[in-house]
Design an enzyme around this catalytic site. Structure first.
Site, PDB file in Angstrom:
ATOM      1  N   GLY A  66       0.553   5.778   5.776  1.00 41.34           N
ATOM      2  CA  GLY A  66       0.087   7.231   5.873  1.00 41.34           C
ATOM      3  C   GLY A  66      -0.724   7.122   7.141  1.00 41.34           C
ATOM      4  N   GLY A 111       0.975   3.166   2.515  1.00 42.17           N
ATOM      5  CA  GLY A 111       1.820   4.294   2.047  1.00 42.17           C
ATOM      6  C   GLY A 111       3.262   4.379   2.382  1.00 42.17           C
ATOM      7  N   GLU A 134      -5.112  -1.954   2.358  1.00 40.15           N
ATOM      8  CA  GLU A 134      -6.299  -0.867   2.065  1.00 40.15           C
ATOM      9  C   GLU A 134      -7.765  -1.379   1.891  1.00 40.15           C
ATOM     10  OE1 GLU A 134      -2.329   0.890   1.027  1.00 40.15           O
ATOM     11  OE2 GLU A 134      -3.268  -0.952   0.811  1.00 40.15           O
ATOM     12  N   ASP A 142      -2.377   2.224  -3.206  1.00 40.05           N
ATOM     13  CA  ASP A 142      -2.243   3.614  -3.795  1.00 40.05           C
ATOM     14  C   ASP A 142      -0.689   3.927  -3.931  1.00 40.05           C
ATOM     15  OD1 ASP A 142      -2.359   4.414  -1.313  1.00 40.05           O
ATOM     16  OD2 ASP A 142      -2.871   6.410  -1.965  1.00 40.05           O
TER      17      ASP A 142
END
Length: 373
Positions: A66, A111, A134, A142
């Site tokens: 992301g 992501g 992350e 996530d």
């Protein structure tokens, strides 16, 4: 809607190919791109003429994750809307009613892994590189990572999630993140064959990919997956502190560059991120993909709200803005991250305008979507 150039669509009879086309940013997923792909996938699922959906990226990356820098310029409530859309998209892919193939060339991280790992057929190749980095940024794995990492062999998921270790295509196949390995020289021919077959029958699709596959790509001599015995011994421990202690004992017995790297990487990561990541993966073992995404939405909103800890913003400063690669985490040590702090990431946010993620009802949830790893 995303600019047309960032999300392309190729239509071949009854096959639709969604192409991530943001190569300057390694196909990092912007909020606009996520919204557009969600719109396309919903439309294809309802369209009886669409039988097969292929997802791929342009250039040297499938999807590098992301576009986290977006969150530095918006309020946490605006960021929550972005998470809501992204996690809804992840859930749609994980429970997709039609046959979907991810062609994973190059980098697939963070992501971006949602497109790769939640799909039914996950095809990797010689230049595929997977990672969930992350914890080095003050975040946690996530996009449903607590679902799929927790289902890898032994405690390999804890290792990958906490260290951000990079896996190649052969390692992805060996641990179950990928379903097939197709040599690079056959990769484009595979896509052509899938389009020409013009079918969504999963048995036929599987057979086509199988025909192009290297069934048993050789793991490198220093492959991390070959360290699974040590990984299981150390990463099965109850706490991050105990994991590091176990690794240090291994290092005392065996001077090994990989063990030294693992210890160094864990000690450089955000202490808060390590603790919430470990609990998230352990909790995910007992949850379905939807439950994992709902919980991760709570966690992401707490991270971006910044009341408990602001490590995400410090990580972005150190790695993306100033690029000094020297984040000053707060709390700075694992022992300073209290159980109460960790608990707060798993609880609903104390804000009257906030609500838990509400995922769309999927009445025809297929058995493969429930347990495909």
């Amino acid at each position: 809607m995303a600019p047309t150039s960032q999300v392309l669509v190729k239509q071949t009879s009854n096959v639709r190919t969604i192409i991530l086309n943001n190569p300057q940013q390694l196909n990092a997923l912007t909020p606009e791109m996520a919204s557009r792909i969600l719109e396309l996938l919903n439309a294809y699922e309802e369209d009886p003429s669409v039988k097969l959906v292929i997802i791929k990226g342009v250039g040297k990356a499938f999807c590098a994750g992301g576009a986290v820098s977006v969150f530095l310029n918006v309020s946490w409530k605006e960021a929550a809307i972005v998470f809501w859309t992204a996690y809804t998209l992840d859930y749609l892919i994980a429970t997709y009613a039609k046959t979907q193939v991810s062609l994973i060339r190059g980098i697939v991280m963070g992501g971006g892994a949602a497109f790769a790992v939640h799909g039914r057929f996950r095809v990797v190749t010689d230049d595929t590189v997977f990672a969930m980095p992350e914890t080095a940024l003050g975040l946690f794995p996530d996009v449903g990572a607590s679902y799929y990492l927790s289902r890898l062999p032994g405690f390999f998921g804890e290792y990958v999630g906490l260290t951000g270790a990079r896996l190649d295509g052969a390692e992805m196949l060996a641990c179950g993140l990928a379903t097939h390995f197709v040599p690079l020289e056959k990769f484009f021919a595979l896509e052509d064959a899938l389009c020409k077959a013009n079918t969504g029958d999963p048995k036929i699709i599987n057979n086509i990919i199988h025909d192009f596959s290297n069934k048993n790509p050789k793991l490198k001599e220093k492959s991390q997956f070959l360290r699974l015995k040590t990984i299981n011994s150390c990463f099965s421990r109850r706490t991050v502190e105990e994991i590091i202690s176990a690794l240090e004992k291994e290092a005392d017995k065996n001077k090994d560059d990989w063990i030294s790297w693992t210890i160094k990487t864990l000690k450089k990561a955000s202490p808060t991120s390590l603790k919430i990541s470990l609990r998230s993966i352990r909790t995910g073992r007992l949850q379905g993909v939807g439950q994992c995404l709902i919980r991760e939405y709570r966690m992401s909103c707490t991270v971006i709200q910044g009341k408990v800890c602001r490590d995400f913003f410090e990580g972005c400063r150190a790695l993306l803005v100033d690029k000094d690669k020297n984040p000053k985490w707060e709390p700075s040590k694992l022992e300073l991250v209290s159980k109460q702090m960790v608990d707060s990431y798993f609880a609903p946010l104390d804000d009257e305008d906030w609500e838990d993620l509400k995922l769309p009802v999927r009445p025809n949830l297929t058995s493969y979507a429930i347990s495909k790893l």
